[in-house]
Design an enzyme around this catalytic site. Structure first.
Site, short mmCIF file in Angstrom:
data_model
loop_
_atom_site.label_atom_id
_atom_site.label_comp_id
_atom_site.label_asym_id
_atom_site.label_seq_id
_atom_site.Cartn_x
_atom_site.Cartn_y
_atom_site.Cartn_z
N TRP A 218 0.86 -1.18 0.03
CA TRP A 218 0.04 -0.02 0.15
C TRP A 218 0.95 1.30 0.05
O TRP A 218 1.93 1.17 0.68
CB TRP A 218 -0.97 0.07 1.10
CG TRP A 218 -1.80 1.25 1.39
CD1 TRP A 218 -2.63 1.60 0.32
CD2 TRP A 218 -2.15 1.93 2.53
NE1 TRP A 218 -3.33 2.57 0.94
CE2 TRP A 218 -3.10 2.82 2.23
CE3 TRP A 218 -1.59 1.82 3.82
CZ2 TRP A 218 -3.57 3.88 3.04
CZ3 TRP A 218 -2.07 2.50 4.87
CH2 TRP A 218 -3.02 3.71 4.50
N ASP B 41 -1.15 -5.98 9.01
CA ASP B 41 -1.99 -4.95 8.57
C ASP B 41 -3.36 -5.57 8.17
O ASP B 41 -3.34 -6.24 7.22
CB ASP B 41 -1.37 -3.99 7.61
CG ASP B 41 -2.51 -2.96 7.08
OD1 ASP B 41 -3.47 -2.70 7.75
OD2 ASP B 41 -2.20 -2.07 6.15
N LYS C 264 -13.64 -0.51 5.36
CA LYS C 264 -14.07 -1.61 4.46
C LYS C 264 -14.98 -2.39 4.84
O LYS C 264 -16.27 -2.24 4.28
CB LYS C 264 -12.94 -2.09 3.90
CG LYS C 264 -11.81 -1.39 3.10
CD LYS C 264 -12.10 -0.32 2.18
CE LYS C 264 -10.97 0.30 1.31
NZ LYS C 264 -10.24 1.05 2.29
#
Length: 450
Positions: A181, A262, A298
């Site tokens: 990311w 993560d 999300k």
């Protein structure tokens, strides 16, 4: 001097006139004003035109650039596949019904708006830990997990990186997968950690470079910090299998590496919160200490509410208490305490059995829609359009994003000739694919890859 001489030669009557005296005084003052003005200008010149004159223009955000180009396009067929946010079947933002219900109950209860404690809303953090580690987690049962609410996943990563930078007893170097990311690198660097990479994505197979991953983690100095995506790797959508995760865990244990997980997509990847949490839970079961970042952007659609958590598995309740105290010391000067409303929403859903069951169903619905769009896109390319290329990676990958394998030149053609907008590395957000635009997308990809 000339003006003074002129004044002396003037007749006494004129010199005594109040109008004449005022005129002479004004004229004598003019040079002093000019000198004063020039001195001011010189001081400003020495200081520079502005305090911020030397601030350099930063590079534009790649995702923002995609969105701006999409907005400027007037073609009715245009598609934006750059944004990492879920969209429904009509391409619209989706607020989960369970979130609406939780919010209604909060409003009805007329709670106050007092500050939260430094580590956040207790009902939320308690249940966020259960969601991550599982209700049967040994560290949770033994009171060994230190957790703090954070400003979504980004905030959790920043707290974690800052904590490691301050307290990790070995080299302050973190290894990130290639690619990772985009925000991982600046978060780690700004927290004082040195950033290095390990191989992860294989461009040739559009899949996992497991051999390269293992070689690089073996070659890394013992006790290195290793960042791992728990599920739905961003940006590739490529995840290790369960067996590969077990091999990674063995290697990490052997080398004494420290895993920083993560987990931004729990439940959103496969549709199962338990399946998506396999990796961190397995590591903990193997007595490998971990730190974990969680995001509820999300899986609960709480993008703008900024709800997340950061947790550390410690060796004992006494150690947990010490770690807790240092997390508070770290958070206090950062933002004092976290936002309340989003944490109340997430906390209400996680604590209420009926709402929790409803939410699990909604998460699965979102994940299934994305999985379905993957299958449909592959079918259109292979069966309907007769593409000769291998598109298996579309369905082999998982989660919101798909690394298509498209080249920057092909991406440029998609934008300029077909009005399909994505990042230059070929990553598309499957959440932006709908039954209404999938045919145009497939035809466009087929055209630029023939």
């Amino acid at each position: 001097m000339m003006r003074a001489a002129a004044a002396q030669s003037t007749s006494p009557a004129r010199a005594s006139s109040p109008f004449y005296s005022r005129k002479v005084a004004l004229s004598l003052a003019l040079p002093r004003k000019r000198i004063f003005h020039n001195a001011n200008y010189s001081q400003r010149a020495l200081r520079g035109v502005s305090t911020w004159a030397n601030v350099k223009q930063g590079p534009p955000d790649p995702i923002l650039g995609v969105t701006e180009a999409f907005k400027a396009d007037t073609d009715s067929r245009k598609i934006n596949l750059g944004v990492g946010a879920y969209r429904d079947e009509n391409g619209k933002p989706f607020v989960l019904p369970s979130v609406r219900k939780a919010e209604e109950s909060i409003v009805k209860a007329k709670y106050d708006k007092e500050y939260l404690p430094i580590t956040g809303f207790g009902e939320f953090t308690k249940n966020a830990a259960i969601l991550a580690y599982g209700k049967d987690s040994t560290p949770l049962k033994e009171g060994r997990v230190a957790i703090t609410q954070s400003i979504s996943g980004t905030g959790a990563l920043r707290i974690g990186a800052a904590f490691l930078s301050r307290w990790y007893p070995h080299a302050k170097t973190v290894y990130l997968p290639t690619p990772s990311w985009g925000n991982h690198t600046p978060i780690m660097k700004d927290s004082g950690l040195e950033v290095k990479q390990y191989r992860y994505y294989d461009k040739k197979t559009v899949g996992l470079d497991f051999k390269g991953l293992v070689e690089d983690l073996k070659a890394a100095p013992s006790n290195s910090i290793v960042l791992l995506h728990a599920c739905a790797h961003n940006p590739t959508g490529v995840d290790p299998t369960k067996e590969q995760w077990k091999e990674i865990a063995d290697l990490v244990k052997e080398k004494g590496h420290f895993p920083f997980f993560d987990m931004a997509y729990q439940g959103f990847a496969s549709g199962s919160v338990d399946a998506d949490a396999f990796a961190p839970r397995y590591f903990v079961e193997q007595n490998i200490p971990i730190v974990l970042s969680q995001s509820f952007a999300k899986n609960m659609g709480l993008y703008g509410e900024r709800v997340g958590a950061f947790s550390i598995v410690t060796a004992s309740p006494e150690e947990k208490a010490r770690v807790d105290s240092q997390l508070k010391i770290l958070v206090r000067p950062m933002y004092s305490n976290p936002p309340l409303h989003g944490a109340r929403i997430a906390g209400t859903i996680l604590a209420d059995q009926e709402l929790y069951g409803q939410w699990l169903g909604e998460v699965k619905h979102m994940a299934d829609r994305i999985i379905g769009m993957r299958a449909d896109l592959k079918k259109l390319l292979v069966s309907d359009l007769g593409s000769k290329l291998n598109w298996d990676h579309i369905t082999n990958q998982i989660g919101m994003f798909c690394f298509t394998g498209l080249t920057p030149e092909q991406v440029a053609k998609l934008k300029s000739e077909h009005h399909v907008y994505l990042t230059n590395d070929g990553r598309i957000s499957i959440a932006g694919v709908t039954p209404h635009n999938i045919n145009h997308l497939a035809e466009s990809i087929h055209e630029v890859t023939k």
